[in-house]
Each structure stands twice: as C-alpha cells, then as structure tokens.
Design a protein around this motif. Structure first.
Motif, short mmCIF file in Angstrom:
data_model
loop_
_atom_site.label_atom_id
_atom_site.label_comp_id
_atom_site.label_asym_id
_atom_site.label_seq_id
_atom_site.Cartn_x
_atom_site.Cartn_y
_atom_site.Cartn_z
N VAL A 171 -13.54 5.88 12.71
CA VAL A 171 -13.19 7.01 12.55
C VAL A 171 -12.69 7.40 14.43
N GLU A 220 1.34 6.14 8.50
CA GLU A 220 0.13 7.21 8.47
C GLU A 220 -0.67 5.88 8.07
N ASN A 221 -0.58 5.34 6.90
CA ASN A 221 -0.72 3.86 6.30
C ASN A 221 -1.65 3.51 7.26
N ILE A 228 -2.45 3.78 10.75
CA ILE A 228 -3.37 4.19 11.53
C ILE A 228 -4.85 4.43 10.00
N GLN A 229 -4.60 4.40 8.95
CA GLN A 229 -5.55 4.51 7.70
C GLN A 229 -6.05 2.72 7.54
N THR A 230 -5.53 2.34 7.97
CA THR A 230 -5.71 0.61 7.87
C THR A 230 -6.50 0.11 9.64
N ASN A 231 -5.59 0.67 9.82
CA ASN A 231 -6.68 0.36 11.73
C ASN A 231 -8.10 0.51 11.58
N LEU A 232 -8.49 2.29 10.78
CA LEU A 232 -9.66 3.11 11.26
C LEU A 232 -10.45 1.75 10.08
N GLU A 233 -9.96 1.27 8.65
CA GLU A 233 -10.39 0.84 7.75
C GLU A 233 -11.38 0.01 8.11
N ASN A 245 -9.97 5.62 17.42
CA ASN A 245 -8.91 5.90 16.84
C ASN A 245 -7.55 5.70 17.99
N ARG A 262 0.47 -0.88 0.01
CA ARG A 262 -0.42 -0.06 -0.47
C ARG A 262 0.95 1.31 0.33
N GLN A 306 1.05 3.81 -2.67
CA GLN A 306 0.43 5.61 -2.19
C GLN A 306 1.98 6.61 -2.70
#
Length: 739
Positions: free
Chosen positions: A432, A202-203, A205-210, A435, A117, A121
């Motif tokens: 979201v 950053e990614n 954190i984003q994957t954790n939220l997804e 977190n 990922r 990006q």
C-alpha cells in the motif's frame, strides 16, 4: 439538337485513311480520368439516386439507433513506484524499454478478471436491467428468471457474461508521450457509464495494490519467527500473573487514562473501582431521595400536584369534560335536566370526573412509591460502601507481588508489539505504501450522447453510397453494350467514325432534308466531308449503306448522302437494294413495279427503271417487284454490271442495302461496291450484334469505310461531347440576321 464534330477519321482497310491515323490514336489514348468522368456523367442520375438513397437510409438508421454515452476516467500510471516516506525519490524518464511495462498495464486494464470483479462490486451479475440494456444471451439456463430473479446456480455463468459485456464496451486510450491513460466506457445510460468508468479505475488501483501485498519481502518471514518466540514469552508471563491473581483473588481493571497508542499505563483493582462506583451511586441515590421526597410533600389533598397538572391523559380528560359541560349548558337553554340527551351528557361528565379522580390518585401513589424506593436504595448503598472500604485496605497489602508480575508482562508485551509493528511496516512498504497509479480526472455523467453522430453517419452513408454507385456504374458500364456516344463507335467496335446524326422529331427525314439549315442536313454534310478523305479520289463512287438490323436509320442515311452529294453539283443515283422491305419508292411517290429486281432478272433498259427525285435533286431506282429469293438474284453478275453502267452516267451510286443480320443480301451487295457505310443506332443496338454483323461483312471481303451513329441524343451522351454547338453554329447567326 446536338451536332458532332465533322473532323475526318481514318478507315483501316483503305490506305488513304492513313492521313487521319494520329487522330484515331489520340482518341484511343483517352486519359483514364476522362474515361471515369465520362462514365460518371453517363450514369449521373443513377449515382445521384443511390447517394441520396444512402443518405436517407443513413438518416433513418441514425434516428432509429439507441443513443450511446461515453464516460471517460483519466488515470496516471508511473513507471517507478512513488515511495510515500522517501522524499528524495526521483521519477525515471520513460524510454523505449518502458513500453513493455505500459503495454502490460494496458493488458491488465482489459483483463477478464478485472471486468468480472467490477461486475461483482456493482452487483451487475444479478441485475436483469443490466443484461436487458446490452441484450441477454438466448438459450442460456443461467438467465431463466424464477419469480422475476435469476437463479443462484447460474451466477458463475452470468459473471462471465457480465465481464465479457463490460470488456466489449470498454476501451483504453493512452495519451502519447505521457503517463496518462484515458478509460472509456460506452452504454445507453449516461450515469451508468460514469459509474462503470470510475469503478474500473478504482478496482484497477486495488488489484495493483493486492498484487504488491502478495509479493512481500523476505524480512517478513524472518520477523515472523521472532514474533513467535516473543509471543511464547508474553503468554508465559501472563499465565504467571493470572495464576497469582487467582490465588490471591486479585481482580484489576485497566486504568481509565491511557497512552496515545491506546495501551493502559497502569491498572486498578476491581475493589477500588467498585468503591468509586458505589460512592458515586450513593451520592446520586441521596440526590434522588431528596428530589422524590420534595415531590411527594408537594402533593395536596386535592391531588393537584405538578405531575398531575403536566399529565397528558388528565389534561385530555379535563378538556373533554369542559366540552361536554359546554354542550350540557347549551341544552339547558332549551330543555329541562330530565331531557334524555341532557341526562346522557351529564352521565358522561360524571364518568369523566371519576376518571380524573382515579388518575390523580394514581399519580399521588406513584410519587409516594418513588420516595420510599429512593430512601431504601440510599440506605443499602451506605451499607455496601462501608464494606468495600474494609476490603480495599486488605487488597493493598496483597498486591505487592502482583505488581512485580505485572511489570514482567508489560515488558514482554512491549517487545512483542515492537516486532509486530515492524512486521506490519514491511507489509505496507511492499504494498500500500508504494502505489504508482492514481486517478487524475474521475468520470462525470456525459451530458450528450457520443453516438450516433448524425453528420458522421451521413458522411459515411454518402461515402458508402458513392462507392456503391461507383461500383454499380462501372459494372453497368461493363455490362452495357449499347453505343452511347460517337467515341464508342471507334473504341468498342473498332470502326472509324464518319459522323453522328441527331434524332429528328416532329418531321419526316425528307422534310428535314428540304431545310438546308436543319440539324439533319448539317450532320450529313459532316459525314460527306469525312467521306471525301476515305479514298484517293474523294467520296467513293459506289457505296452501300447498311446496318445490323432494321429501323436503325440506314435508309435515311442513304437518302441524306444522296441528297448532299446531289447538292454538291454531282449526279447521284440512289438504288433501293432492300428487295425484301423496300422504302425508296415511297419517298418518290411511286410504286415499285419496276426497279432493281427487273434489271437483275434480265431487263437492260435502265432509264425505264429509274425515276427522278426533283425535290432532292437526284435520280432513284426502286427495288422493283419483290422476288421469291432476293439472294439468288444478287449472286449473279448483273449487280456489278448495273453499277458499272450507272457509273458511266452518274458520279456516285448509293445503294440502300438491307440489314446484315439474318440475311445474305448485304454481304453480296457489299462485295460489288467500292465501300460500305455502316449505320449504328445510338442507344438502340448492342455492340456484340454490331461486331457480328461486321464480321459477316469482313467474311465477304467488304471494305467498310466507317460508321455513322444515328438517332444520337446529346442529352444521353457521355460527358465531353458538345455537338449542339456544331449544329447551331451558323444557324443561330442566320436567325439573328433574319430577326
């Protein structure tokens, strides 16, 4: 020259040697640390050379290595999710059971999907510089460039490869007893390392939220059914409103003012909106007409209006005309108006005057057209505004039922929007809004490389060289069979050590023996002292001196022992038993026409076969004429008879025997004497050969008293043998007294 200690040593075959048995045992039980130190000192130059070479190699490799930069991002991973809207939430303390959670997070940080990922990006999949930085895979069609770019067909393969590269250079370093985790990325580019480290956090954190969004609650499914029902009601009321508006030709627009949520509170009809718009346009048209009329009236007959004065094209033409006029006036100073150049300039001036006149006329016409257009637009808007006023009054009468339908639509929309808002809030609460991962310290571009570290690499190289040198030294120690120092005579050969003799340089052994203070004399005095403890009656009365092979110093040893015994007020005879390569007669300055071989062949006059060594104080017997086969002469009883008769006259019989290897002479002589002194050359003979020679003597039932280490050089000896002190002690004192 170095000198060994003169302490006596025991000889196993002779019972009297039991007196010195404890000393032998002490030598055999050398501490292992001393043994290693001895090996290190013996091979010190080899070890130092390998260590220095390793250090130099480490320095060269370090200088040739590509600098690597490590960027670090620090994140916090909380065990329980932080609820943004709940101010009474309490963090739970980490326990042993929480390790499963944290180990899972560490595994997710290093997952292949996250690395791929990040590669997508940062657009690394199609970046040749990225793969060149870490090395492109060979023989992979996905990396075959077409016009300097990678083919699109190989993108999945490059994505996998990019993910593997990122994962290989990425590491996770949890801080012990805390929720902080350091993310490290290493690359040859400092800025790139920082960019990847920050993108990784950053990614993650984003994957954790997804993942949390995908795991929404059951309430969303329930609200989704209610949303469908209210959506149908809203659609039905809106269709009813639209049908009535179409039938009555009512067209309304949302009001310009709205509520804070962006929804309109009322509507206004398009007629009213058009009326207001046209009224505004009429006012603007009136203003435009007045302004256009004023500009048109300002135009004079010469066309010098404000627009003409501000026109850039006219100003440029006038400037050009002024330049030409000035140039024409300069020509008139020297020439007549009919001059060709003057006429050409005058023609250009006339053309410019006509162009300026046309431009001013065009501007005047444009102002007049603008005025007439503004007047016409004002008149048309006045007519249209009057028509819209009548239509607006009729629309108000037809809008009463429309407002009733509009209220029903607004009610249904409010209910639908409320359910939709609740549906969204549940989704946020499950994803979201809760977190539990945050970035503490983003990565900065490192200012200096993290590797290679010169001092560390040098330390590793030196340590590796030391290990390699140690292993090599131990291996060479096992392979090397040379007798290096006196202790090895006993340890390697099992032979009691009688003494060690230093190497004599710059003079012959005979010359060294004449000097009673020489190192050679001191060494053989020590050997004689040790011999005094080998039998019950002291020094053996008859003994022979032999060695494994020639040139090991056996003849010198026999000569030296005969000399030291003679100086001890004893009658000594030295017999040259080497009938193949005699040497004793050379020391006495005679020939070997008569000697041992004569007696062995039947001559009984011993006195006629000997000669005196007056300088050294003893009697000698040469080998005699060299016989065809010396071994046949030695097999008889004549040698034993000779020794028996000599002992009637002399205190000691010393035989310089031939070497053991390759000949049968030495074992035959050894069986006729009381003891054998075995000479071993330091650094000159292999231990296996010496053991073979000793085995031959043992098979002849010879009584080996001990060994003498000859040609010993203390500088090449192992650590711990300070022979020089023994040799120099007394001599230095004597020299000081003489001085």
């Amino acid at each position: 020259m170095d000198m060994m200690s003169t302490q006596p040593h025991g000889v196993a075959p002779i019972p009297a040697m039991a007196l010195v048995g404890p000393l032998d045992a002490g030598r055999q039980s050398t501490p292992i640390l001393r043994q290693y130190l001895r090996i290190a000192m013996r091979w010190r130059y080899l070890i130092i050379g390998i260590v220095l070479a390793s250090a130099l190699l480490g320095l060269i490799v370090t200088l040739l290595m590509t600098p690597k930069y490590t960027a670090t991002t620090t994140i916090e991973i909380s065990r329980e999710s932080d609820k943004v809207t709940d101010f009474q939430g309490v963090q739970r303390d980490a326990t042993v059971a929480d390790q499963e959670f944290y180990q899972t997070q560490y595994g997710l940080l290093q997952s292949r999907s996250l690395a791929e990922r990040i590669a997508l990006q940062l657009r690394l999949v199609d970046d040749p510089k990225f793969f060149a930085m870490f090395g492109e895979p060979r023989y992979d069609p996905a990396f075959d460039k077409i016009n300097g770019r990678y083919p699109a067909s190989g993108r999945p393969a490059r994505q996998r490869e990019a993910g593997m590269i990122l994962t290989k250079h990425f590491s996770v370093d949890p801080t012990r007893l805390s929720r902080l985790v350091s993310l490290h990325f290493v690359s040859p580019d400092a800025a790139f390392s920082a960019k990847v480290a920050n993108a990784w956090a950053e990614n993650f954190i984003q994957t954790n939220l997804e993942r949390k969004v995908q795991a929404t609650s059951y309430g969303r499914n329930l609200l989704q059914g209610q949303l469908s029902e209210y959506k149908q009601r809203l659609d039905e009321s809106q269709r009813q409103l639209v049908t009535y508006a179409s039938a009555q030709q009512i067209i309304n627009l949302p009001a310009q003012g709205g509520s804070g949520d962006g929804k309109s509170t009322s509507e206004r009809s398009i007629v009213a909106d058009d009326l207001a718009t046209l009224n505004t346009a009429l006012s603007q048209a009136t203003v435009d007409r007045v302004q256009a009329q004023a500009r048109y009236q300002q135009v004079g007959r010469s066309g010098a209006s404000t627009e003409a004065l501000r026109n850039q094209a006219i100003n440029n033409l006038r400037q050009h005309r002024a330049e030409l006029a000035a140039e024409y006036q300069q020509l008139m100073v020297k020439f007549e108006p009919g001059y060709p150049a003057a006429k050409a300039i005058q023609s250009q001036i006339d053309q410019l005057d006509r162009s300026i006149s046309r431009e001013e006329s065009r501007i005047t016409g444009s102002l007049e057209a603008d005025y007439r257009e503004a007047l016409q637009r004002e008149q048309q808007l006045q007519v249209k505004v009057g028509q819209l006023k009548s239509g607006y009054l009729d629309l108000r009468r037809r809008s009463i039922q429309y407002n009733i339908y509009q209220q029903e639509v607004d009610t249904n929309r409010a209910l639908y929007d409320g359910l939709l808002q609740r549906f969204k809030e549940i989704g946020v609460a499950g994803g979201v809004g809760v977190n539990n991962i945050s970035i503490v310290d983003p990565a900065d571009a490192p200012q200096k490389p993290s590797s290679p570290i010169l001092l560390l690499n040098l330390a590793i190289a030196i340590f590796g060289g030391l290990v390699a040198a140690t292993v090599l030294a131990l291996a060479l120690e096992q392979i090397d069979e040379a007798i290096a120092d006196p202790a090895e005579v006993e340890r390697s050969l099992g032979l009691p050590l009688l003494g060690s003799v230093p190497r004599v340089e710059g003079q012959t052994p005979k010359e060294a023996l004449k000097d009673r203070k020489s190192d050679l004399v001191e060494a053989y005095l020590a050997v004689q002292t040790t011999l005094a403890f080998t039998t019950e009656h002291g020094v053996p009365r008859s003994f022979m001196v032999t060695s494994t092979r020639p040139t090991e110093g056996k003849s010198t040893t026999a000569l030296a022992l005969a000399t030291t015994l003679a100086r001890g007020q004893r009658k000594v005879i030295l017999i040259d038993g080497d009938m193949r390569s005699p040497s004793v007669h050379q020391l006495g300055g005679v020939d070997h026409n008569k000697g041992l071989s004569n007696f062995l062949t039947g001559q009984d006059n011993i006195a006629a076969l000997t000669f005196d060594m007056d300088e050294l104080g003893f009697t000698a017997m040469s080998s005699g004429p060299i016989p065809p086969n010396a071994a046949e002469l030695l097999t008889g009883k004549r040698l034993a008879l000779l020794i028996e008769r000599l002992l009637e006259t002399f205190d000691h019989v010393v035989i310089d025997a031939p070497p053991v290897m390759g000949l049968a002479d030495a074992p035959l002589i050894a069986s006729r004497v009381e003891g054998v002194i075995f000479v071993v050359e330091s650094h000159g003979i292999r231990a296996t050969l010496v053991k073979t020679a000793l085995s031959r003597l043992a098979s002849a039932h010879a009584r080996v008293i001990g060994g003498v280490l000859t040609k010993f050089d203390a500088r090449k000896a192992h650590y711990g043998y300070g022979y020089e002190y023994g040799y120099r002690y007394g001599r230095d004192k004597f020299d000081e007294q003489v001085a």
